[in-house]
Design an enzyme around this catalytic site. Sequence first.
Site, PDB file in Angstrom:
ATOM      1  N   HIS A 119      -0.699  -4.606   1.727  1.00  0.00           N
ATOM      2  CA  HIS A 119      -0.995  -3.760   0.566  1.00  0.00           C
ATOM      3  C   HIS A 119      -2.357  -3.067   0.687  1.00  0.00           C
ATOM      4  O   HIS A 119      -2.634  -2.115  -0.041  1.00  0.00           O
ATOM      5  CB  HIS A 119      -0.898  -4.558  -0.747  1.00  0.00           C
ATOM      6  CG  HIS A 119      -2.045  -5.489  -1.011  1.00  0.00           C
ATOM      7  ND1 HIS A 119      -1.978  -6.848  -0.771  1.00  0.00           N
ATOM      8  CD2 HIS A 119      -3.285  -5.273  -1.516  1.00  0.00           C
ATOM      9  CE1 HIS A 119      -3.117  -7.410  -1.114  1.00  0.00           C
ATOM     10  NE2 HIS A 119      -3.935  -6.472  -1.585  1.00  0.00           N
ATOM     11  N   ASP A 149       3.240  -9.751   3.281  1.00  0.00           N
ATOM     12  CA  ASP A 149       2.030  -9.001   2.947  1.00  0.00           C
ATOM     13  C   ASP A 149       0.996  -9.080   4.066  1.00  0.00           C
ATOM     14  O   ASP A 149      -0.205  -9.153   3.815  1.00  0.00           O
ATOM     15  CB  ASP A 149       1.421  -9.473   1.623  1.00  0.00           C
ATOM     16  CG  ASP A 149       0.410  -8.480   1.059  1.00  0.00           C
ATOM     17  OD1 ASP A 149       0.492  -7.292   1.414  1.00  0.00           O
ATOM     18  OD2 ASP A 149      -0.468  -8.892   0.274  1.00  0.00           O
ATOM     19  N   SER A 229      -9.073  -8.786  -0.511  1.00  0.00           N
ATOM     20  CA  SER A 229      -7.740  -8.819   0.086  1.00  0.00           C
ATOM     21  C   SER A 229      -7.817  -8.590   1.589  1.00  0.00           C
ATOM     22  O   SER A 229      -8.433  -7.635   2.056  1.00  0.00           O
ATOM     23  CB  SER A 229      -6.850  -7.748  -0.540  1.00  0.00           C
ATOM     24  OG  SER A 229      -6.501  -8.084  -1.852  1.00  0.00           O
TER      25      SER A 229
END
Length: 492
Positions: A119, A149, A229
């Site tokens: 992402h 992911d 992230s």
Amino acid sequence: MKKIIVPVVVTAAVTSLLTMWGFSKLSDKKLFLSGNNDIPIHYASNTGMTATQPVDFSPAAEASVRSVVHVKTLTQGKTVLAQDPFGFYGPQQYRMPDQMGAGSGVIISRDGYIITNNHVVQGADQVQVTFNDRNTQIAKVVGTDPGTDIAVLKIDGSDLPYMELGNSDNVKLGQWVLAVGYPLNLDATVTAGIVSAKGRAIGLNAARAKSGAVESYIQTDAAVNPGNSGGALVNTQGQLIGINAAIASPTGSYAGYSYAIPSNLAQKVAGDIIKYGSVQRGFLGLTLVDLNKMTEQSAEQYGLSSGAFRDAKGVLVQSTVPNSGAAAAGLKRGDIITSINGVSVTSANQLTEQVARFHPGDKISVGYIRSGNLANVSVELRNLSGAGSVGKGASMAYSGATLRNLTDMEASNLGVDGGVMVTDIANGSAAKRANIQKGFVILSVNDEIISNLSDFQSAVAQANDGVQVGGMYPGRRGMYYYGLNDNNGGSY
């Protein structure tokens, strides 16, 4: 006259004096305070207690920040055609602005492979990485996997400060961990916390990928914010045990819980992307339900007594998928899966993560309970199409079309980043009726860009009312669209 109660504070010195005056040790005697209805004060014993030194995080922190990079992305604005809502001017062209994004990444090899989150880089036209010492490079996106992911980047280098991989299976509740990344566009930042849970699922990957979604997060209370992230979750030895991916928050900022993809799973996915160009995921071929979601009434439908499903620890088999490894091995509805290769599983999330570490064609040992008896069976994993092969040229079938990944050279010659080529068409199939021909290169599914078979599988799994594929024929101009329909259910 009012009675005055004087608080009594007992120190080591007073204890010694009382002992000298002939009193026994206070630790062996109950002491009562006047007016407290004879409530005793108990003195804790230090028997069996050992002094421990505080944990020193500095070596792990100093090593980690050299291996974690700042990932910045640019998505170029596009011109879109939109209808005038008042109907005065007809369709109008609008220019969407450029979009900037940021996250983190972890160097996993000397020659410049980097793990981050899908992402973080999804849809980006340019990806830039910056080291802790401000050195900056443009990175190539090697491949992505929405189901976990995970994404892999590549930069130039020969002796880069990579991070040593740890074993996420050895992570224990309560152990200290560090979260390393670039939150809120700050420089490299290290926070500390403990592992507060394992095997967590929060539904993010299922929403992104549908088929093949794997969620079995390590949950910690290390402070993580937007920008973390793709960064590292590190143990006190400085080893990578997870890739930070999400937070649980009502505000969008840190509120006490953060989630990391286990390093063992991330390593397998990254290895597949580097070696094969896409993730080669093996499937058992089971639909599952957690035992804690069962009721006595629903348990009876599977031939289980109320005691059997309440006392058992495992995952219940709802059904087996035809032409799957599980069906071939004899697993069936009502079995309770207890372990994968000797690793205990108590939820579908844990089972999925364990199986996702293996490839089609791999054989795994599955422990299960049937009719109250514990048994073991060897299962050969297959892919979604029922094949047991793996490799750069791995293929799959869909709607009568045989598909494979484009090679790097083919993609370069066509001027695309990736795609899926049709290599064969079965007579009488949906692909044949749609007039698709050999050599067609699929670049999108239902307007979602795809780069490989893994992307294709994820995209078709999300389609509810049929599949619209877009692509091109090498040497011909223009884009072609075809409608397909095929029912391939997701499985574990």
